[in-house]
Design an enzyme around this catalytic site. Structure first.
Site, short mmCIF file in Angstrom:
data_model
loop_
_atom_site.label_atom_id
_atom_site.label_comp_id
_atom_site.label_asym_id
_atom_site.label_seq_id
_atom_site.Cartn_x
_atom_site.Cartn_y
_atom_site.Cartn_z
CB SER A 137 -0.85 0.00 1.28
OG SER A 137 -1.50 1.25 1.44
CE1 TYR A 150 -4.12 -2.01 5.13
CE2 TYR A 150 -3.30 0.17 4.58
CZ TYR A 150 -3.82 -1.05 4.19
OH TYR A 150 -4.02 -1.32 2.85
CE LYS A 154 -1.53 -3.70 3.44
NZ LYS A 154 -1.64 -4.82 2.47
P1 NAD Z 1 -11.18 -6.03 0.31
O1 NAD Z 1 -11.45 -6.11 1.77
O2 NAD Z 1 -12.17 -5.40 -0.58
O3 NAD Z 1 -10.79 -7.45 -0.27
C1 NAD Z 1 -9.84 -8.26 0.41
C2 NAD Z 1 -10.04 -9.70 0.01
O4 NAD Z 1 -9.11 -10.45 0.79
C3 NAD Z 1 -11.45 -10.20 0.38
O5 NAD Z 1 -11.96 -10.99 -0.68
C4 NAD Z 1 -11.20 -11.01 1.65
O6 NAD Z 1 -12.15 -12.07 1.81
C5 NAD Z 1 -9.78 -11.52 1.43
N1 NAD Z 1 -9.11 -11.82 2.68
C6 NAD Z 1 -8.98 -11.05 3.78
N2 NAD Z 1 -8.31 -11.72 4.74
C7 NAD Z 1 -8.01 -12.95 4.23
C8 NAD Z 1 -7.33 -14.06 4.74
N3 NAD Z 1 -6.86 -14.10 6.00
N4 NAD Z 1 -7.19 -15.15 3.94
C9 NAD Z 1 -7.68 -15.14 2.68
N5 NAD Z 1 -8.35 -14.11 2.15
C10 NAD Z 1 -8.50 -13.02 2.92
O7 NAD Z 1 -9.81 -5.23 0.20
P2 NAD Z 1 -9.06 -4.60 -1.07
O8 NAD Z 1 -9.19 -3.16 -0.94
O9 NAD Z 1 -9.42 -5.31 -2.32
O10 NAD Z 1 -7.57 -4.98 -0.62
C11 NAD Z 1 -6.72 -5.86 -1.35
C12 NAD Z 1 -5.29 -5.52 -0.98
O11 NAD Z 1 -5.03 -4.17 -1.36
C13 NAD Z 1 -5.02 -5.57 0.53
O12 NAD Z 1 -3.74 -6.09 0.76
C14 NAD Z 1 -5.10 -4.10 0.94
O13 NAD Z 1 -4.37 -3.84 2.12
C15 NAD Z 1 -4.49 -3.44 -0.28
N6 NAD Z 1 -4.79 -2.03 -0.46
C16 NAD Z 1 -6.07 -1.58 -0.54
C17 NAD Z 1 -6.30 -0.23 -0.71
C18 NAD Z 1 -7.70 0.36 -0.82
O14 NAD Z 1 -7.85 1.59 -0.75
N7 NAD Z 1 -8.73 -0.44 -1.01
C19 NAD Z 1 -5.23 0.67 -0.80
C20 NAD Z 1 -3.94 0.17 -0.70
C21 NAD Z 1 -3.73 -1.18 -0.54
#
Ligand code: NAD
Length: 266
Positions: A137, A150, A154
């Protein structure tokens, strides 16, 4: 690396960014796609859409990460690209967060990447080829003001990817780290409930999961270590590097203003 003809595993593939990655990788002609998630029904729906394999995963346990790799390898042969994308938001606030929240975030946001590398590197090094991609992130480069858990986990995820990239590039193993800021997913909705987090995320501009998928394809093509779907993140990093004290002052001002605006509206 081109996606066409590759065997690719995506964790957290049932929702948010992972789902957009799976769809895009399918369009780009991946040979085999594995959708791994703790939400098995969601993984099955996504796998059904792209003719992939759904695997139930708890990314916070090494045995589960290993079982995923074994199942994918048995079904489709060696894994070309492993995208360790599942992540958890941790807890809002600072060091007062419960140890359980720290523990889950360490396991899912950091150790899941370590466990995938531990399981896959021996075979990738033997083949002289392979690609490890982690979703970290911009919080791992610039700090997420609303959540210490977080932000810290990260940062560790970015450091891990850097280390692997330095160590293994000469052996043919590629490493990339995806570092978005705000992306419209269920995880973002949670972060936007907190005024300081909302102000910081909104200041960077919100993008769609499909934009992250576009950046991933470009980044993979160039085999770029740092994949930055938000253009301004590189500029913020340069500013932080060139004048860290001024950058910190700006961050403090952002937090103060967001809190003041929140208390005025209450
Ligand atoms: P989300 O919550 O929409 O989706 C996350 C997915 O991961 C879900 O399908 C969930 O069921 C799965 N998951 C969570 N914990 C799990 C586990 N222990 N085992 C298996 N599956 C698991 O989140 P997102 O926004 O799509 O995030 C995806 C990645 O992107 C993450 O690593 C998040 O930290 C990163 N990220 C997101 C953002 C944002 O703004 N959305 C920004 C930067 C980074």
């Amino acid at each position: 690396m081109e996606v066409s003809g590759r065997h690719i595993v995506v964790t957290g593939g049932a929702g948010g960014i992972g789902r957009a990655l799976i769809r895009r990788l399918s369009e780009e002609g991946a040979r085999a796609l594995v959708v791994a998630d703790r939400d098995l029904a969601g993984a099955q729906a996504m796998a059904g859409e792209v003719g992939g394999l759904a695997v139930e995963l708890d990314a916070g346990r090494e045995s589960s990460v290993r079982a995923l790799i074994d199942e994918a390898t048995a079904a489709h042969g060696p894994i070309d690209v492993f995208i360790s994308n599942a992540g958890v938001p941790g807890a809002l606030g600072g060091p007062e967060a419960a140890d359980e929240a720290w523990d889950e975030a360490w396991r899912v946001n950091v150790m899941a990447h370590v466990w995938a590398a531990r399981a896959l590197l021996p075979q990738m090094l033997e083949r002289g080829e392979g690609y490890l991609i982690n979703t970290a992130s911009a919080a791992g480069l610039l700090t997420q003001v609303s959540s210490l858990v977080y932000s810290v986990t990260k940062h560790a995820a970015v450091s891990l990817a850097e280390w692997l990239s330095i160590e293994y590039a000469d052996s043919g193993v590629r490493v990339s780290c995806i570092c978005p800021q705000g992306v419209r997913t269920p995880m973002l909705e949670l972060a936007m409930e907190e005024p300081v987090g909302a102000a910081a995320l909104a200041s960077g501009g919100l993008i769609e999961p499909e934009d992250v998928a576009d950046s991933l394809i470009e980044g993979m093509r160039d085999e770029r270590m740092l994949i930055l779907p938000h253009e301004n993140v590189a500029g913020f990093m340069a500013f932080k590097g060139s004048d860290p004290e001024r950058w910190l002052k700006g961050m403090r001002r952002l937090v103060r203003n967001a809190r003041a605006a929140d208390s005025n509206s209450a």
